[in-house]
Scaffold this motif. Structure first.
Motif, PDB file in Angstrom:
ATOM      1  N   SER A 171       0.830  -1.198   0.000  1.00  0.00           N
ATOM      2  CA  SER A 171       0.000   0.000   0.000  1.00  0.00           C
ATOM      3  C   SER A 171       0.865   1.248   0.000  1.00  0.00           C
ATOM      4  O   SER A 171       0.581   2.226  -0.697  1.00  0.00           O
ATOM      5  N   TYR A 172       1.934   1.188   0.751  1.00  0.00           N
ATOM      6  CA  TYR A 172       2.844   2.336   0.816  1.00  0.00           C
ATOM      7  C   TYR A 172       3.513   2.563  -0.522  1.00  0.00           C
ATOM      8  O   TYR A 172       3.619   3.697  -1.012  1.00  0.00           O
ATOM      9  N   LEU A 173       3.968   1.463  -1.140  1.00  0.00           N
ATOM     10  CA  LEU A 173       4.658   1.596  -2.427  1.00  0.00           C
ATOM     11  C   LEU A 173       3.705   2.080  -3.513  1.00  0.00           C
ATOM     12  O   LEU A 173       4.109   2.784  -4.431  1.00  0.00           O
ATOM     13  N   ASN A 174       2.472   1.678  -3.401  1.00  0.00           N
ATOM     14  CA  ASN A 174       1.491   2.113  -4.391  1.00  0.00           C
ATOM     15  C   ASN A 174       1.188   3.608  -4.298  1.00  0.00           C
ATOM     16  O   ASN A 174       0.555   4.166  -5.187  1.00  0.00           O
ATOM     17  N   GLN A 175       1.646   4.228  -3.256  1.00  0.00           N
ATOM     18  CA  GLN A 175       1.409   5.664  -3.109  1.00  0.00           C
ATOM     19  C   GLN A 175       2.496   6.480  -3.780  1.00  0.00           C
ATOM     20  O   GLN A 175       2.628   7.675  -3.537  1.00  0.00           O
ATOM     21  N   GLY A 176       3.320   5.831  -4.641  1.00  0.00           N
ATOM     22  CA  GLY A 176       4.298   6.553  -5.431  1.00  0.00           C
ATOM     23  C   GLY A 176       5.692   6.561  -4.862  1.00  0.00           C
ATOM     24  O   GLY A 176       6.564   7.238  -5.387  1.00  0.00           O
TER      25      GLY A 176
END
Length: 229
Positions: A171-176
């Motif tokens: 989820s964190y990585l998906n935030q850019g």
DNA sequence: TAGGCCATCTGGTCCT
DNA sequence: AGGACCAGATGGCCTA
């Protein structure tokens, strides 16, 4: 100490969990069907004659009934081959021998079913031991039943925690954010050591692994984890 | 030898 | 009625 133990947790992936689920499913839905292969007679030494001290007439005996189970014959035969309680009961005239033949036959059938049920239960426990991380070397005694269950429970909790951490990370990585970014403080409590708590040190012993995994468990339960590093 | 663990027998209860 | 499940009792084996 089993050198493969250190990487065991790494190796156990979601595929393994899926496999565990499938095994459990097979056990649940194929109960009894697979017993013939896995539960070959003779794996469990039959104890010598029980005393049959309790001579109370069972409720089931009162109901009578004919013996229809042919697997009872199989177990009975095996028992007789090994000189089990049935032999002594016959030779020495135990309480069971004094009962009517029909009741005795029913009792033997019930005993055989119970024996098979316990063997199936032990098969399931063996399957559980085979997928949870502990030293499987010949020099280490097999986990007891209670230790197996408690270890498995804690292992499941640990896996659930690891999965939750992975979800947070994704989820964190998906935030850019890039993969090279430092792990934010919010994720710090779920560092990699939490995912693979035993992978960092090659000197970790089985007992250490057990004590970590066994949080809140009496130490006496992993006294068998005595392999040396 | 005491304690832990286990297999087995047994009687009772619940479910199908 | 028969089978599954459970808990208590009992005795054997092994280890500290």
């Amino acid at each position: 100490m089993n050198p493969g133990d250190e990487n065991l947790l790494k190796a156990i992936s979601n595929d393994t969990l899926l496999d565990l689920t499938q095994r459990y499913g097979q056990s649940a839905f194929g109960f009894g069907a697979g017993h013939g292969a896995a539960g070959s007679p003779g794996r469990y030494p039959l104890t010598p004659a029980a005393d049959f001290l309790s001579s109370q007439t069972a409720k089931s005996n009162e109901s009578g009934g004919e013996q229809t189970s042919d697997d009872d014959d199989g177990f009975d035969l095996e028992s007789r081959k090994r000189g089990s309680a049935f032999d002594d009961d016959d030779k020495h005239g135990g309480p069971l021998a004094k009962k009517p033949k029909e009741q005795r036959s029913l009792r033997l059938s019930i005993n055989a079913r119970e024996r098979r049920r316990m063997h199936d239960l032990n098969d399931a426990l063996d399957g559980l031991r085979s997928v949870i991380p502990y030293a499987h070397s010949p020099s280490v005694r097999k986990l007891s039943k209670i230790a197996t269950l408690l270890l498995a429970k804690n292992y499941i909790l640990m896996q659930a925690q690891a999965l939750e951490e992975m979800r947070r990370l994704v989820s964190y990585l998906n935030q850019g954010q890039t993969i090279n970014s430092p792990i934010p403080a919010a994720l710090a409590p779920f560092g990699q050591a939490a995912v693979y708590p035993f992978s960092g040190s090659t000197l970790a012993t089985c007992a250490e692994k057990c004590s970590t995994t066994y949080s809140g468990t009496p130490s006496s339960l992993f006294k068998h984890c005595n392999d040396k590093p």
